[in-house]
Design a protein around this motif. Structure first.
Motif, PDB file in Angstrom:
ATOM      1  N   GLY A 366      36.414  68.411  27.776  1.00  0.00           N
ATOM      2  CA  GLY A 366      36.503  67.526  28.935  1.00  0.00           C
ATOM      3  C   GLY A 366      35.944  66.152  28.645  1.00  0.00           C
ATOM      4  N   TYR A 367      34.804  66.110  27.969  1.00  0.00           N
ATOM      5  CA  TYR A 367      34.197  64.823  27.619  1.00  0.00           C
ATOM      6  C   TYR A 367      34.988  64.127  26.507  1.00  0.00           C
ATOM      7  CZ  TYR A 367      30.003  65.374  30.515  1.00  0.00           C
ATOM      8  OH  TYR A 367      29.128  65.482  31.572  1.00  0.00           O
ATOM      9  N   TYR A 368      35.594  64.898  25.637  1.00  0.00           N
ATOM     10  CA  TYR A 368      36.500  64.312  24.637  1.00  0.00           C
ATOM     11  C   TYR A 368      37.662  63.619  25.334  1.00  0.00           C
ATOM     12  CZ  TYR A 368      40.164  64.204  21.032  1.00  0.00           C
ATOM     13  OH  TYR A 368      41.178  63.815  20.181  1.00  0.00           O
ATOM     14  N   SER A 369      38.265  64.288  26.313  1.00  0.00           N
ATOM     15  CA  SER A 369      39.390  63.695  27.044  1.00  0.00           C
ATOM     16  C   SER A 369      38.989  62.416  27.749  1.00  0.00           C
ATOM     17  CB  SER A 369      39.931  64.712  28.062  1.00  0.00           C
ATOM     18  OG  SER A 369      40.366  65.898  27.435  1.00  0.00           O
ATOM     19  N   ALA A 370      37.763  62.399  28.306  1.00  0.00           N
ATOM     20  CA  ALA A 370      37.276  61.181  28.949  1.00  0.00           C
ATOM     21  C   ALA A 370      37.127  60.052  27.942  1.00  0.00           C
ATOM     22  CB  ALA A 370      35.946  61.462  29.636  1.00  0.00           C
ATOM     23  N   GLY A 371      36.624  60.377  26.747  1.00  0.00           N
ATOM     24  CA  GLY A 371      36.506  59.357  25.712  1.00  0.00           C
ATOM     25  C   GLY A 371      37.854  58.803  25.289  1.00  0.00           C
ATOM     26  N   VAL A 372      38.848  59.677  25.141  1.00  0.00           N
ATOM     27  CA  VAL A 372      40.201  59.217  24.801  1.00  0.00           C
ATOM     28  C   VAL A 372      40.739  58.327  25.913  1.00  0.00           C
ATOM     29  CG1 VAL A 372      42.574  59.948  24.376  1.00  0.00           C
ATOM     30  CG2 VAL A 372      40.696  61.217  23.331  1.00  0.00           C
ATOM     31  N   ALA A 373      40.492  58.694  27.167  1.00  0.00           N
ATOM     32  CA  ALA A 373      40.965  57.882  28.289  1.00  0.00           C
ATOM     33  C   ALA A 373      40.356  56.483  28.266  1.00  0.00           C
ATOM     34  CB  ALA A 373      40.640  58.579  29.610  1.00  0.00           C
ATOM     35  N   LEU A 374      39.065  56.400  27.941  1.00  0.00           N
ATOM     36  CA  LEU A 374      38.425  55.083  27.824  1.00  0.00           C
ATOM     37  C   LEU A 374      39.092  54.264  26.723  1.00  0.00           C
ATOM     38  CD1 LEU A 374      36.322  52.912  28.287  1.00  0.00           C
ATOM     39  CD2 LEU A 374      34.675  54.303  26.985  1.00  0.00           C
ATOM     40  N   VAL A 375      39.333  54.871  25.574  1.00  0.00           N
ATOM     41  CA  VAL A 375      39.974  54.159  24.464  1.00  0.00           C
ATOM     42  C   VAL A 375      41.366  53.678  24.870  1.00  0.00           C
ATOM     43  CG1 VAL A 375      40.966  54.451  22.159  1.00  0.00           C
ATOM     44  CG2 VAL A 375      38.675  55.342  22.657  1.00  0.00           C
ATOM     45  N   GLU A 376      42.159  54.554  25.466  1.00  0.00           N
ATOM     46  CA  GLU A 376      43.521  54.186  25.836  1.00  0.00           C
ATOM     47  C   GLU A 376      43.538  53.147  26.954  1.00  0.00           C
ATOM     48  OE1 GLU A 376      46.350  55.081  24.261  1.00  0.00           O
ATOM     49  OE2 GLU A 376      44.935  55.940  22.815  1.00  0.00           O
ATOM     50  N   GLY A 377      42.573  53.211  27.857  1.00  0.00           N
ATOM     51  CA  GLY A 377      42.467  52.194  28.894  1.00  0.00           C
ATOM     52  C   GLY A 377      42.157  50.824  28.314  1.00  0.00           C
ATOM     53  N   LEU A 378      41.263  50.787  27.329  1.00  0.00           N
ATOM     54  CA  LEU A 378      40.946  49.523  26.664  1.00  0.00           C
ATOM     55  C   LEU A 378      42.160  48.968  25.928  1.00  0.00           C
ATOM     56  CD1 LEU A 378      37.393  50.343  25.262  1.00  0.00           C
ATOM     57  CD2 LEU A 378      37.941  48.685  27.059  1.00  0.00           C
ATOM     58  N   LYS A 379      42.912  49.849  25.278  1.00  0.00           N
ATOM     59  CA  LYS A 379      44.130  49.381  24.604  1.00  0.00           C
ATOM     60  C   LYS A 379      45.111  48.774  25.599  1.00  0.00           C
ATOM     61  CE  LYS A 379      44.119  52.691  20.744  1.00  0.00           C
ATOM     62  NZ  LYS A 379      44.839  53.862  20.158  1.00  0.00           N
ATOM     63  N   ALA A 380      45.205  49.379  26.775  1.00  0.00           N
ATOM     64  CA  ALA A 380      46.181  48.928  27.771  1.00  0.00           C
ATOM     65  C   ALA A 380      45.881  47.527  28.293  1.00  0.00           C
ATOM     66  CB  ALA A 380      46.242  49.921  28.931  1.00  0.00           C
ATOM     67  N   VAL A 381      44.609  47.095  28.217  1.00  0.00           N
ATOM     68  CA  VAL A 381      44.251  45.744  28.676  1.00  0.00           C
ATOM     69  C   VAL A 381      43.828  44.866  27.507  1.00  0.00           C
ATOM     70  CG1 VAL A 381      43.631  46.499  31.004  1.00  0.00           C
ATOM     71  CG2 VAL A 381      41.873  46.490  29.202  1.00  0.00           C
ATOM     72  N   ASP A 382      44.221  45.257  26.300  1.00  0.00           N
ATOM     73  CA  ASP A 382      43.882  44.491  25.102  1.00  0.00           C
ATOM     74  C   ASP A 382      42.385  44.249  24.972  1.00  0.00           C
ATOM     75  OD1 ASP A 382      46.570  44.263  24.247  1.00  0.00           O
ATOM     76  OD2 ASP A 382      46.871  42.576  25.613  1.00  0.00           O
ATOM     77  N   GLY A 383      41.605  45.231  25.413  1.00  0.00           N
ATOM     78  CA  GLY A 383      40.161  45.137  25.282  1.00  0.00           C
ATOM     79  C   GLY A 383      39.473  44.249  26.292  1.00  0.00           C
ATOM     80  N   ASP A 384      40.228  43.667  27.227  1.00  0.00           N
ATOM     81  CA  ASP A 384      39.661  42.715  28.183  1.00  0.00           C
ATOM     82  C   ASP A 384      39.241  43.457  29.452  1.00  0.00           C
ATOM     83  OD1 ASP A 384      38.959  40.659  29.840  1.00  0.00           O
ATOM     84  OD2 ASP A 384      40.947  39.705  29.878  1.00  0.00           O
ATOM     85  N   ILE A 385      37.951  43.662  29.642  1.00  0.00           N
ATOM     86  CA  ILE A 385      37.465  44.323  30.851  1.00  0.00           C
ATOM     87  C   ILE A 385      36.772  43.345  31.791  1.00  0.00           C
ATOM     88  CG2 ILE A 385      37.271  46.585  29.759  1.00  0.00           C
ATOM     89  CD1 ILE A 385      34.232  46.078  29.570  1.00  0.00           C
ATOM     90  N   SER A 386      37.062  42.065  31.641  1.00  0.00           N
ATOM     91  CA  SER A 386      36.441  41.056  32.508  1.00  0.00           C
ATOM     92  C   SER A 386      36.886  41.214  33.957  1.00  0.00           C
ATOM     93  CB  SER A 386      36.768  39.643  32.013  1.00  0.00           C
ATOM     94  OG  SER A 386      38.169  39.417  32.022  1.00  0.00           O
ATOM     95  N   ASP A 387      38.060  41.831  34.159  1.00  0.00           N
ATOM     96  CA  ASP A 387      38.539  42.137  35.505  1.00  0.00           C
ATOM     97  C   ASP A 387      38.516  43.655  35.659  1.00  0.00           C
ATOM     98  OD1 ASP A 387      39.866  42.627  37.858  1.00  0.00           O
ATOM     99  OD2 ASP A 387      41.556  41.306  37.441  1.00  0.00           O
ATOM    100  N   PRO A 388      37.435  44.230  36.214  1.00  0.00           N
ATOM    101  CA  PRO A 388      37.326  45.692  36.309  1.00  0.00           C
ATOM    102  C   PRO A 388      38.474  46.342  37.060  1.00  0.00           C
ATOM    103  CG  PRO A 388      35.197  44.676  36.736  1.00  0.00           C
ATOM    104  CD  PRO A 388      36.212  43.557  36.695  1.00  0.00           C
ATOM    105  N   LYS A 389      38.975  45.669  38.087  1.00  0.00           N
ATOM    106  CA  LYS A 389      40.058  46.277  38.866  1.00  0.00           C
ATOM    107  C   LYS A 389      41.339  46.379  38.041  1.00  0.00           C
ATOM    108  CE  LYS A 389      38.453  45.265  43.544  1.00  0.00           C
ATOM    109  NZ  LYS A 389      37.079  44.962  43.128  1.00  0.00           N
ATOM    110  N   ALA A 390      41.614  45.391  37.207  1.00  0.00           N
ATOM    111  CA  ALA A 390      42.792  45.452  36.337  1.00  0.00           C
ATOM    112  C   ALA A 390      42.627  46.573  35.314  1.00  0.00           C
ATOM    113  CB  ALA A 390      43.002  44.107  35.643  1.00  0.00           C
ATOM    114  N   PHE A 391      41.425  46.704  34.785  1.00  0.00           N
ATOM    115  CA  PHE A 391      41.145  47.791  33.848  1.00  0.00           C
ATOM    116  C   PHE A 391      41.336  49.147  34.527  1.00  0.00           C
ATOM    117  CE2 PHE A 391      37.617  50.481  31.944  1.00  0.00           C
ATOM    118  CZ  PHE A 391      38.353  50.861  30.834  1.00  0.00           C
TER     119      PHE A 391
END
Length: 486
Positions: A366-391
């Protein structure tokens, strides 16, 4: 560098209990485990990359899984974010050099939960408000999940990836837009089990015994909805408090074996073996044709209680049963063994063992899946988390390609998953093993319309035992010799 001092390991009482007594942790929960010159005292959602806090549980009924859950997250970063563990024999030492799309992931602290809402709120506040975490992975257990989801709702710039907490309410009722669960809840994990017992085993009347807290309620609710949905009757529902040591008074509330066709068990943590032993003392021997349970009803436990329990059926969990070995699952397990020399996980009694031992079970996964989700989420926004809602919007739209099957999210950001049902069997070496019998595909949190934000939360009396149409009735995919017959 991310480095945390390792808690003292707990010696587990028996392999059969599965999630046992408390692992040592950072004392009163008030210390981050980081050197003083690396501690942060302010929350910042932007500019510093991902500042990650992991919510584990190093005390209480599931304290034995503390190493497992941190290792699950670390493996995801080792595979997909270039991370290197700081120790080859413990995940609790943290990791270094994790980065996705130019954005670093720094581990600022590990929270030490104990299965209570008050303690996990203390820990998440410490990680966010003192250590500056802008992303949380966790927590582990049911009531903790509800508390953290409510906390997240008041911190819109914070993003939370649930770890393996199985209560229904944290997503279906709380509905925090920044809280994500890439796995099923406890009800989902029992989808199809009642249908199987009714159709194939001839059960018509069942008694249920489950832990008296949010996960126990949710797990029992899934079975009740499923079994009653096809026409079965639940005659008794008994709910001992989590952490009970003497189950005799609760076993006395159950009907005798000649009054029902079987019993469904959702008693976990340190209580599983104690409850079953109390049943043997009061009602007679355990036999597989009369018992079924959620994922705590496992081969180690059965081995401790005797081979007569062979034939008992088990609901699903975050992973498919171990006899299903696809190339993706084999690659995932091999990656764990390549990342550490050993891991003192719960299934090895918190003694050094091959990391794949822990990786094969749902708490780690379960925690592995959460880690993968974080990685894939970062890829989807090109690493830009300055806008949390977009992330967060990008995370909500993910479909993860995971070893045990793809997972997407429903409208409440909770996983839609395949459920693997299994039974206990005796192999040629006279050992009790778990073998797959069926996969129930694509189960979502509404459970075929049984649950919604407007229905009561699962509890001692809800859901009612009534016939209902469920999408998977009679449609489970058989599994033969570990191969799904799709």
């Amino acid at each position: 560098m991310s480095r945390l001092s390792r808690p003292a390991a707990l010696t587990l009482s028996t392999a059969a209990s599965l999630a046992l007594l408390a692992a040592g942790c950072s004392g009163d929960g008030g210390s981050s485990g980081l050197p003083a010159d690396q501690e942060s005292s302010s929350f910042s959602a932007e500019g510093d990359g991902v500042r990650l806090g992991i919510l584990g549980q190093c005390e209480g009924p599931f304290g034995g899984f503390h190493e497992d859950v941190v290792a699950g997250t670390t493996l995801a970063f080792a595979r997909y974010a270039g991370a290197s563990p700081n120790s080859s024999t413990s995940a609790l030492e943290g990791f270094s050099d994790a980065e996705v799309a130019g954005t670093p992931i720094e581990l600022v602290g590990i929270g030490c939960g104990d299965d209570t809402a008050d303690r996990i709120l203390q820990e998440v506040r410490r990680l966010v408000e003192q250590q500056g975490a802008n992303v949380i992975i966790g927590p582990l257990s049911g009531d903790e999940g509800i508390a953290v989801a409510e906390y997240a709702k008041g911190k819109p710039d914070l993003t939370v990836f649930a770890g393996i907490s199985g209560s229904q309410e944290q997503t279906l009722q709380v509905q925090a837009p920044n809280y994500f669960r890439f796995y099923g809840d406890g009800a989902i994990w029992n989808a199809g089990l009642g249908d199987l017992l009714y159709r194939e085993k001839g059960w018509r009347k069942v008694a249920v015994i489950a832990d008296d807290y949010s996960f126990g309620h949710t797990s029992a609710a899934g079975f009740v909805a499923d079994f009653c949905g096809v026409g079965g009757e639940v005659t008794h529902r008994v709910f001992p408090p989590l952490g009970t040591t003497d189950y005799s008074s609760y076993i006395a509330q159950l009907p005798d074996p000649d009054e029902v066709d079987g019993y469904f068990w959702a008693v976990g943590g340190t209580g599983t073996q104690a409850a079953l032993e109390a049943f043997v003392n009061a009602k007679g021997d355990l036999t597989g044709d009369r018992h079924a349970g959620n994922f705590f009803f496992n081969p180690d436990l059965a081995q401790a209680l005797g081979t007569d329990i062979a034939g008992a059926h088990i609901g699903g969990f975050a992973t498919l049963p171990g006899d299903i070995q696809t190339p993706e699952i084999k690659e995932y397990l091999a990656a764990a063994d390549e990342t550490w020399e050993t891991i003192p996980g719960s299934l090895s009694g918190n003694e050094p063992a091959p990391p794949s031992t822990s990786a094969a079970f749902g708490f780690f996964y379960g925690y592995y899946s959460a880690g993968v989700a974080l990685v894939e989420g970062l890829k989807a926004v090109d690493g830009d988390i300055s806008d949390p809602k977009a992330f967060q919007s990008a995370v909500a739209g993910l479909t993860l390609d995971l070893p045990h099957g793809d997972i997407s999210l429903d409208e409440n950001r909770s996983g839609i998953v395949d459920v693997g049902l299994s039974r206990l069997a005796v192999n040629d070496s006279d050992e009790v093993v778990q073998e797959s019998v069926a996969i129930v595909p694509g189960v979502d949190q509404t459970f075929g319309g049984t649950f919604s934000p407007d229905t009561p939360s699962p509890g001692r009396d809800f859901p009612k035992c009534e016939k209902r149409d469920l999408p998977w009735e009679g449609k489970a995919i058989p599994v033969v010799d570990g191969v799904p017959q799709r």
